[in-house]
Enzyme design. Structure first.
Site, PDB file in Angstrom:
ATOM      1  CG  ASP A   6      -5.697  -1.708  -2.588  1.00 44.15           C
ATOM      2  OD1 ASP A   6      -6.421  -0.762  -2.930  1.00 44.15           O
ATOM      3  OD2 ASP A   6      -5.284  -2.569  -3.388  1.00 44.15           O
ATOM      4  CB  CYS A  21      -6.882  -5.890  -3.580  1.00 49.48           C
ATOM      5  SG  CYS A  21      -5.209  -6.375  -4.050  1.00 49.48           S
ATOM      6  N   GLY A  22      -7.539  -6.134  -7.022  1.00 48.84           N
ATOM      7  CA  GLY A  22      -7.746  -7.075  -8.120  1.00 48.84           C
ATOM      8  C   GLY A  22      -6.814  -8.267  -8.087  1.00 48.84           C
ATOM      9  CB  THR A  23      -3.105  -8.630  -8.162  1.00 44.90           C
ATOM     10  OG1 THR A  23      -2.886  -7.532  -7.255  1.00 44.90           O
ATOM     11  CG2 THR A  23      -2.818  -8.173  -9.577  1.00 44.90           C
ATOM     12  CB  SER A  58      -2.112  -3.119  -9.825  1.00 49.08           C
ATOM     13  OG  SER A  58      -3.203  -2.502  -9.159  1.00 49.08           O
ATOM     14  N   GLY A  59      -4.903  -4.950 -10.461  1.00 48.22           N
ATOM     15  CA  GLY A  59      -6.238  -4.868 -11.036  1.00 48.22           C
ATOM     16  C   GLY A  59      -6.820  -3.474 -10.972  1.00 48.22           C
ATOM     17  CB  SER A  60      -7.188  -0.950  -8.276  1.00 52.99           C
ATOM     18  OG  SER A  60      -5.852  -0.801  -7.857  1.00 52.99           O
ATOM     19  CD  GLN A  79       1.951  -0.297  -5.300  1.00 52.08           C
ATOM     20  OE1 GLN A  79       2.430  -1.267  -4.729  1.00 52.08           O
ATOM     21  NE2 GLN A  79       0.636  -0.109  -5.401  1.00 52.08           N
TER      22      GLN A  79
END
Length: 324
Positions: free
Chosen positions: A251, A255-257, A91-93, A83
């Site tokens: 985001d 947001c997964g994390t 990162s989940g996504s 990033q």
């Protein structure tokens, strides 16, 4: 055209959050583990991050994922998240974007109706179950890294905002979790600018005032993101959240994390049990299903095993180059 370097990428998004995946042209990244490789990028040579993330090849709205051979023999593939500020551990996504890229292009063989695979990340192994039909990943469920509360109910003095209370928790990276209502903010698309401005101030303050360190993974020692949290006013089973990403945006995905970290806090407070499922919505109302599959411990710290489920789509293929 006189390019001295060329990369091939797949353009992918997970519930609105763009996570490009580098599939060709990438040389080796030094390191015996994915964590070593991430630290090499952050501490020794971040040329590949700047090349892919900065304009004109990159943009503020997109993350880039380096698709790498796994270091752990139990995994099918590895990836590192790049990033605007640095390389991040998980990162989940982006794990969903990587999974769609792997399976829908045949890099990893797809098995219908369910494909199971394992991703090697700097935060550890991530198990994936992808529901597949007609060559497409219809839904991707992630077994996230063990997540835990690092510093509950922290009181900060934030320049420009005043006193702020928050929780610091690990969900693959460290998060500062802020109650949006207590901060006088509502998680809506119209409020994105206010959320970004407040979140950016809080992130600087929390990293200056709070020390965090993963007990087992050396180098995971800073808060990556601020996530504003709320419950839907019409449905308590819906979590609302807005994760603030440098250089200054929300985001687009739930947001997964961030939700993994949030589940650790909710579980520690008795607000969610093992086996319960909730829906998490983003600032644009895209949605993940989230829950806790079990409990464990990390270096003697009580932890949960979050599961995050969502969708990802490939929307383009492009090659980018460097003109010397």
């Amino acid at each position: 055209m006189r390019w001295s370097r060329m990369l091939t990428m797949l353009d992918v998004h997970a519930e609105g959050e763009i996570g490009r995946v580098v599939t060709g042209g990438l040389g080796p990244v030094p390191g015996a583990t994915m964590l070593d490789k991430m630290r090499h990028i952050n501490e020794v040579d971040d040329t590949i991050r700047r090349f892919t993330v900065y304009e004109p090849r990159g943009c503020a709205q997109a993350t880039v994922n380096l698709l790498l051979p796994p270091c752990d023999p139990r995994a099918d593939a590895g990836f590192i998240v790049l990033q605007a500020d640095r390389a991040h551990a998980m990162s989940g996504s982006n794990a969903m974007c990587v999974t769609a890229a792997l399976l829908e292009t045949g890099i990893v063989a797809m098995t219908e109706p369910l494909t199971r695979l394992t991703l090697d990340t700097p935060a550890g192994l991530v198990g994936v179950a992808a529901a597949c039909r007609d060559g497409r990943c219809e839904r991707i469920t992630l077994d996230m890294p063990p997540s835990f509360v690092a510093a509950p109910d922290v009181a900060l003095e934030v320049e420009g905002l005043g006193p702020v209370r928050l929780d610091v928790a690990f969900g693959g990276v460290f998060y500062a979790l802020v109650d949006a209502r207590a901060a006088g903010l509502e998680i809506t698309r119209a409020n994105a600018r206010r959320l970004v401005e407040a979140g950016s101030l809080i992130k600087r303050a929390v990293n200056a005032q709070v020390h965090v360190a993963h007990p087992l993974l050396a180098g995971l020692d800073h808060v990556s993101y601020v996530m504003f949290c709320d419950r839907d006013r019409a449905d308590a089973a819906v979590l609302r959240g807005a994760t603030i990403v440098l250089p200054g945006r929300c985001d687009r995905s739930p947001c997964g994390t961030g939700n993994a970290a949030r589940l650790a806090v909710l579980h520690a407070r008795g607000a969610i049990g093992v086996g319960e499922r909730l829906r998490a919505r983003s600032v644009i109302d895209s949605e993940f299903e989230v829950g806790i599959a079990g409990t464990t411990e990390v270096g003697g710290i009580a932890a949960v095993l979050p599961q995050i489920s969502g969708r990802a789509w490939i929307f383009g293929v492009h090659q980018c180059g460097l003109d010397p």
